[in-house]
Design a protein around this motif. Structure first.
Motif, mmCIF file in Angstrom:
data_model
loop_
_atom_site.group_PDB
_atom_site.id
_atom_site.type_symbol
_atom_site.label_atom_id
_atom_site.label_comp_id
_atom_site.label_asym_id
_atom_site.label_seq_id
_atom_site.Cartn_x
_atom_site.Cartn_y
_atom_site.Cartn_z
ATOM 1 N N VAL A 146 59.342 1.055 76.963
ATOM 2 C CA VAL A 146 58.202 1.984 76.700
ATOM 3 C C VAL A 146 57.850 2.493 77.846
ATOM 4 O O VAL A 146 57.425 3.727 78.156
ATOM 5 N N SER A 147 57.458 1.671 79.019
ATOM 6 C CA SER A 147 57.402 2.288 80.391
ATOM 7 C C SER A 147 58.082 3.477 80.869
ATOM 8 O O SER A 147 57.599 4.441 81.453
ATOM 9 N N ILE A 148 59.409 3.257 80.864
ATOM 10 C CA ILE A 148 60.198 4.336 81.031
ATOM 11 C C ILE A 148 60.249 5.578 80.381
ATOM 12 O O ILE A 148 60.155 6.625 80.992
ATOM 13 N N MET A 149 60.043 5.643 79.103
ATOM 14 C CA MET A 149 60.023 6.657 78.144
ATOM 15 C C MET A 149 58.289 7.259 78.429
ATOM 16 O O MET A 149 58.448 8.374 78.496
ATOM 17 N N ALA A 150 57.410 6.427 78.634
ATOM 18 C CA ALA A 150 56.099 7.236 78.729
ATOM 19 C C ALA A 150 56.177 7.906 80.254
ATOM 20 O O ALA A 150 55.631 8.859 80.211
ATOM 21 N N ALA A 151 56.858 7.087 81.199
ATOM 22 C CA ALA A 151 56.847 7.716 82.774
ATOM 23 C C ALA A 151 57.927 9.195 82.424
ATOM 24 O O ALA A 151 57.392 9.966 83.279
ATOM 25 N N GLY A 152 58.822 9.240 81.901
ATOM 26 C CA GLY A 152 59.644 10.375 81.638
ATOM 27 C C GLY A 152 58.811 11.343 80.880
ATOM 28 O O GLY A 152 58.779 12.681 81.184
ATOM 29 N N LEU A 153 58.097 11.142 79.764
ATOM 30 C CA LEU A 153 57.553 12.143 79.143
ATOM 31 C C LEU A 153 56.288 12.543 79.735
ATOM 32 O O LEU A 153 55.660 13.660 79.746
ATOM 33 N N LEU A 154 55.641 11.968 80.800
ATOM 34 C CA LEU A 154 54.450 12.317 81.616
ATOM 35 C C LEU A 154 54.931 12.984 82.832
ATOM 36 O O LEU A 154 54.269 13.953 83.073
ATOM 37 N N SER A 155 56.073 12.663 83.182
ATOM 38 C CA SER A 155 56.547 13.352 84.342
ATOM 39 C C SER A 155 56.981 14.964 84.198
ATOM 40 O O SER A 155 56.994 15.733 84.854
ATOM 41 N N LEU A 156 57.839 15.092 82.974
ATOM 42 C CA LEU A 156 58.324 16.390 82.899
ATOM 43 C C LEU A 156 57.241 17.477 82.666
ATOM 44 O O LEU A 156 57.681 18.508 83.525
ATOM 45 N N PRO A 157 56.196 17.493 82.012
ATOM 46 C CA PRO A 157 55.309 18.480 81.961
ATOM 47 C C PRO A 157 54.760 18.608 83.333
ATOM 48 O O PRO A 157 54.258 19.881 83.809
ATOM 49 N N LEU A 158 54.688 17.339 84.179
ATOM 50 C CA LEU A 158 53.934 17.493 85.483
ATOM 51 C C LEU A 158 54.667 18.500 86.552
ATOM 52 O O LEU A 158 54.375 19.218 87.104
ATOM 53 N N VAL A 159 56.249 18.071 86.409
ATOM 54 C CA VAL A 159 57.070 18.705 87.033
ATOM 55 C C VAL A 159 57.197 20.508 86.918
ATOM 56 O O VAL A 159 57.180 21.299 87.875
ATOM 57 N N ILE A 160 57.116 20.683 85.593
ATOM 58 C CA ILE A 160 57.148 21.971 85.155
ATOM 59 C C ILE A 160 55.923 22.779 85.807
ATOM 60 O O ILE A 160 56.032 23.953 86.270
ATOM 61 N N PHE A 161 54.622 22.123 85.461
ATOM 62 C CA PHE A 161 53.407 22.631 86.164
ATOM 63 C C PHE A 161 53.618 22.933 87.431
ATOM 64 O O PHE A 161 53.195 23.934 87.872
ATOM 65 N N ILE A 162 53.915 22.163 88.348
ATOM 66 C CA ILE A 162 54.051 22.022 89.756
ATOM 67 C C ILE A 162 55.033 23.202 90.439
ATOM 68 O O ILE A 162 54.667 24.085 91.085
#
Length: 324
Positions: A146-162
């Motif tokens: 669950v932690s890996i999935m949550a980190a992946g889902l959170l990181s993707l929009p942040l990377v796209i935004f940056i």
């Protein structure tokens, strides 16, 4: 919750039942993070000059350098693969051993909470934790996934935004990253409480998470305060423990600034000797810290869960304890 009573009781349990130190060592909980230590070899960088000029170093360094250059590329690839496999196997072993230590600390602290019981033995704690071990392993694997999935889902929009803002948006995300700190603390508390609920109340993995969520959400303030207290205790302890090791590294740092390779080798040997002597003491203190940390968390959970008068779904009768 009376924090002083919880901390004092946890210390009394850990000090009386020293077998919990072993489980603290096995648990190896990564609750705290060490502070890095660096040294800047600059102006002039003597070590780099000596390697480039080949001065003041014994012939063995030249022979070693020649040997390394003569090794074919495929050998380095095989070595890298072997190292990766070894790291993976070590990580798996450390994971399963760590869960054994965690289960032993939680169940051992529950057994030690009885004032009539004598000093716990390894066999007694081992027999008591057996019914819960594989469920705890399943719980931790579930939480890791669950932690890996949550980190992946959170990181993707942040990377796209940056990337979309050419890096300028990173400054706007600083408050968000700061907000993640207490969220990470709360998640850490929830993980510990899920493990404690699974063993204390004999739940399966899913019901343990639900029970931990129920108790944690209704008592998030006291849990976070205790978490910060334990973090502070660990930080101060590690800081005090690191001082002798840093002092032992000073001869090596002074030797590396010297112009002779002999001094560098002597300083390295002295540092290695002092580190080997100090390592058992360091492991002992870390083991006690781990045992104390999880024991205090377990006592706090047992104290606060009574305020949640809801029977957990899926609860099963506790198995009889073997005390012989």
């Amino acid at each position: 919750m009376n924090y002083t009573d919880i901390l004092k009781k946890a210390w009394n349990i850990v000090w009386k039942h020293k077998i919990l130190w072993l489980f603290g060592l096995l648990a190896g909980s990564a609750i705290g993070s060490g502070q890095g230590f660096s040294y800047n070899f600059s102006s002039p960088n003597r070590m780099q000059q000596h390697w480039q000029n080949g001065q003041n170093f014994p012939d063995m360094f030249g022979r070693a350098s020649g040997f390394l250059h003569s090794v074919p590329v495929f050998a380095w690839v095989l070595l890298a693969g072997a190292v990766m496999v070894a790291v993976l196997l070590f990580s798996l072993i450390a994971f399963f051993v760590g869960q054994y230590g965690t289960a032993g600390l939680i169940k051992g602290s529950a057994l030690a909470d009885d004032p009539q019981i004598g000093k716990l033995s390894l066999g007694e704690v081992h027999r008591a934790l057996k019914p819960y071990y594989w469920r705890l392993v399943l719980l931790r694997l579930l939480l890791v996934f669950v932690s890996i999935m949550a980190a992946g889902l959170l990181s993707l929009p942040l990377v796209i935004f940056i990337i979309g803002t050419l890096g300028v948006g990173l400054c706007c995300l600083i408050p968000f990253f700061i907000l993640l700190i207490p969220v990470a603390w709360a998640a850490n508390v929830l993980v510990h409480n899920a493990s404690i609920a699974l063993i204390d109340e004999n739940l399966d993995a899913i019901e343990a998470v639900k029970r931990a969520w129920q108790v944690t959400v209704r008592n998030i303030g006291p849990f976070l305060v205790l978490h910060l207290i334990l973090m502070l205790i660990r930080f101060i302890s590690v800081l005090v423990l690191s001082a002798p090791l840093i002092a032992a590294a000073l001869p090596l740092l002074i030797a590396l600034r010297a112009s002779s390779a002999a001094w560098a080798l002597a300083g390295g040997a002295l540092f290695g000797l002092l580190a080997m002597v100090y390592l058992p003491l360091f492991l002992l203190v870390v083991s006690v810290l781990n045992a104390y940390d999880l024991t205090a968390r377990a006592l706090a959970f047992r104290d606060l869960k009574d305020k949640v008068r809801v029977l957990p779904l899926g609860a099963q009768p506790l198995p009889p304890q073997e005390t012989e």
